[in-house]
Scaffold this motif. Structure first.
Motif, mmCIF file in Angstrom:
data_model
loop_
_atom_site.group_PDB
_atom_site.id
_atom_site.type_symbol
_atom_site.label_atom_id
_atom_site.label_comp_id
_atom_site.label_asym_id
_atom_site.label_seq_id
_atom_site.Cartn_x
_atom_site.Cartn_y
_atom_site.Cartn_z
ATOM 1 N N VAL A 156 -25.994 26.045 -18.748
ATOM 2 C CA VAL A 156 -26.568 26.326 -19.655
ATOM 3 C C VAL A 156 -27.779 27.279 -19.340
ATOM 4 O O VAL A 156 -28.045 28.303 -19.888
ATOM 5 N N ILE A 157 -28.605 26.909 -18.162
ATOM 6 C CA ILE A 157 -29.622 27.727 -17.806
ATOM 7 C C ILE A 157 -29.273 29.097 -17.301
ATOM 8 O O ILE A 157 -29.740 29.956 -17.481
ATOM 9 N N ASP A 158 -28.030 29.195 -16.543
ATOM 10 C CA ASP A 158 -27.393 30.320 -16.017
ATOM 11 C C ASP A 158 -27.197 31.256 -17.176
ATOM 12 O O ASP A 158 -27.340 32.570 -17.227
ATOM 13 N N ARG A 159 -26.353 30.659 -18.255
ATOM 14 C CA ARG A 159 -26.067 31.559 -19.311
ATOM 15 C C ARG A 159 -27.417 32.232 -20.084
ATOM 16 O O ARG A 159 -27.264 33.163 -20.682
ATOM 17 N N MET A 160 -28.424 31.166 -20.385
ATOM 18 C CA MET A 160 -29.455 31.833 -21.015
ATOM 19 C C MET A 160 -30.013 32.929 -20.193
ATOM 20 O O MET A 160 -30.406 33.943 -20.811
ATOM 21 N N LEU A 161 -30.126 32.719 -18.997
ATOM 22 C CA LEU A 161 -30.736 33.869 -18.031
ATOM 23 C C LEU A 161 -29.882 35.048 -18.120
ATOM 24 O O LEU A 161 -30.494 36.129 -18.286
ATOM 25 N N CYS A 162 -28.489 34.946 -17.903
ATOM 26 C CA CYS A 162 -27.694 36.133 -18.309
ATOM 27 C C CYS A 162 -28.012 36.726 -19.479
ATOM 28 O O CYS A 162 -27.882 38.216 -19.570
ATOM 29 N N LEU A 163 -27.853 36.018 -20.568
ATOM 30 C CA LEU A 163 -28.137 36.717 -22.032
ATOM 31 C C LEU A 163 -29.416 37.538 -21.884
ATOM 32 O O LEU A 163 -29.567 38.474 -22.583
ATOM 33 N N LEU A 164 -30.594 36.850 -21.339
ATOM 34 C CA LEU A 164 -31.857 37.629 -21.430
ATOM 35 C C LEU A 164 -31.988 38.793 -20.554
ATOM 36 O O LEU A 164 -32.535 39.791 -21.120
ATOM 37 N N ILE A 165 -31.265 38.669 -19.451
ATOM 38 C CA ILE A 165 -31.222 39.966 -18.602
ATOM 39 C C ILE A 165 -30.426 40.940 -19.454
ATOM 40 O O ILE A 165 -30.734 42.360 -19.337
ATOM 41 N N THR A 166 -29.294 40.803 -20.058
ATOM 42 C CA THR A 166 -28.512 41.723 -20.907
ATOM 43 C C THR A 166 -29.080 42.052 -22.322
ATOM 44 O O THR A 166 -28.977 43.075 -22.446
ATOM 45 N N ALA A 167 -30.431 41.389 -22.522
ATOM 46 C CA ALA A 167 -31.001 41.702 -23.790
ATOM 47 C C ALA A 167 -31.874 42.793 -23.425
ATOM 48 O O ALA A 167 -32.718 43.605 -24.103
ATOM 49 N N GLY A 168 -32.166 42.934 -21.995
ATOM 50 C CA GLY A 168 -33.137 44.145 -21.368
ATOM 51 C C GLY A 168 -34.294 43.609 -20.791
ATOM 52 O O GLY A 168 -35.261 44.496 -20.483
ATOM 53 N N LEU A 169 -34.374 42.303 -20.634
ATOM 54 C CA LEU A 169 -35.642 41.659 -20.003
ATOM 55 C C LEU A 169 -35.377 41.946 -18.456
ATOM 56 O O LEU A 169 -34.397 41.735 -17.754
ATOM 57 N N ASP A 170 -36.627 42.174 -17.740
ATOM 58 C CA ASP A 170 -36.616 42.240 -16.190
ATOM 59 C C ASP A 170 -36.494 40.759 -15.765
ATOM 60 O O ASP A 170 -36.869 39.901 -16.382
ATOM 61 N N PRO A 171 -36.203 40.663 -14.431
ATOM 62 C CA PRO A 171 -35.780 39.181 -13.936
ATOM 63 C C PRO A 171 -37.126 38.427 -14.227
ATOM 64 O O PRO A 171 -37.034 37.243 -14.561
ATOM 65 N N SER A 172 -38.414 39.087 -13.993
ATOM 66 C CA SER A 172 -39.682 37.814 -14.179
ATOM 67 C C SER A 172 -39.617 37.562 -15.610
ATOM 68 O O SER A 172 -39.899 36.397 -15.806
ATOM 69 N N ALA A 173 -39.686 38.589 -16.587
ATOM 70 C CA ALA A 173 -39.555 38.283 -17.992
ATOM 71 C C ALA A 173 -38.318 37.349 -18.397
ATOM 72 O O ALA A 173 -38.838 36.421 -19.242
ATOM 73 N N ALA A 174 -37.377 37.566 -17.906
ATOM 74 C CA ALA A 174 -36.107 36.588 -18.182
ATOM 75 C C ALA A 174 -36.448 35.279 -17.822
ATOM 76 O O ALA A 174 -36.131 34.278 -18.365
ATOM 77 N N ALA A 175 -37.253 35.078 -16.423
ATOM 78 C CA ALA A 175 -37.126 33.668 -16.034
ATOM 79 C C ALA A 175 -38.267 33.116 -16.968
ATOM 80 O O ALA A 175 -38.271 31.865 -17.396
ATOM 81 N N ARG A 176 -39.287 33.830 -17.376
ATOM 82 C CA ARG A 176 -40.364 32.934 -18.132
ATOM 83 C C ARG A 176 -39.882 32.921 -19.697
ATOM 84 O O ARG A 176 -40.257 31.870 -20.073
ATOM 85 N N ALA A 177 -39.202 33.736 -20.304
ATOM 86 C CA ALA A 177 -38.450 33.715 -21.336
ATOM 87 C C ALA A 177 -37.585 32.472 -21.454
ATOM 88 O O ALA A 177 -37.540 31.637 -22.445
#
Length: 227
Positions: A125-146
């Motif tokens: 679940v966590i991995d998919r959320m991070l993948c989707l946030l990265i795909t949406a255009g967030l940088d790694p730091s922003a994706a982790a915080r989101a």
């Protein structure tokens, strides 16, 4: 004078040879949802099933093994998005799935926060959320915080619903709504104009459950991603 002890109510027993791990886990989920991990014992589980305690031990080594199996089963109910469509829509689907699990099964929320994670389900679940946030255009730091923000909001919203449902039965909840309305109506409008003016909307929002959660989730995602 001989005192006759009170008759024990007969224990409902399951038919012979029908006890299996799935039935045990079904009963364990029901018991954990009603009373929480603190009150969960092998004896209580056996009574729930209508069997002797040793019959349960023939399928599981002990309470901890059953609780871990329940945790894996419940978290496995979260369906990962199919992978098609905009990332925002998939994030909503995934977060709503997590919210539903935690609000419908209080035990899942308690076990997640009180025991070490086991199995691949929560990691997926966590991995998919991070993948989707990265795909949406967030940088790694922003994706982790989101991702952390989304989980904090989802867990908090589910915990709110669980505690409200445990504290109030349906009749008491209806009385609580009226008390809230009366309390807000008694406030001086000159001192609290917004609170008094929006009283009906506030009461409705507090009682709307998943609809309120999804409204907040949508607003949160609006601030996190633009896709």
């Amino acid at each position: 004078m001989t005192v006759t002890p009170p008759a024990r109510s007969p224990r409902r027993r399951v038919p012979r040879n029908t006890l299996n791990p799935d039935r045990i886990l079904d009963a364990a989920v029901a018991l954990l949802d009603r009373h929480g991990p603190e009150a969960f014992t092998m004896r209580a589980l056996a009574q729930e099933l209508g069997v002797g305690t040793m019959a349960v031990y023939s399928h599981f080594k002990g309470k901890d093994e059953i609780i871990d199996a329940v945790n894996e089963r419940l978290l496995g109910e979260i369906e990962l998005p199919s992978g098609t469509g905009p990332p925002r829509g998939q994030l909503i689907e995934l977060c709503v799935g997590v919210y539903r699990l935690f609000s419908e099964h209080p035990s899942a929320l308690q076990l997640l926060t009180s025991r070490p994670l086991r199995g691949d389900e929560p990691i997926a679940v966590i991995d998919r959320m991070l993948c989707l946030l990265i795909t949406a255009g967030l940088d790694p730091s922003a994706a982790a915080r989101a991702q952390v923000a989304l989980m904090q909001y989802t867990v908090g919203a589910a915990l709110w619903v669980v505690r409200r449902n445990r504290a109030e039965c349906e009749e008491a909840e209806a009385g609580l709504r009226e008390k809230i309305r009366s309390r807000l109506a008694a406030l001086p409008p000159d001192s609290y104009p917004s609170l008094v003016g929006l009283a009906p909307e506030l009461v409705a929002a507090q009682q709307s459950g998943q609809a309120q959660y999804e409204a907040g989730l949508s607003a949160l995602l609006d601030g996190l991603i633009r896709n």
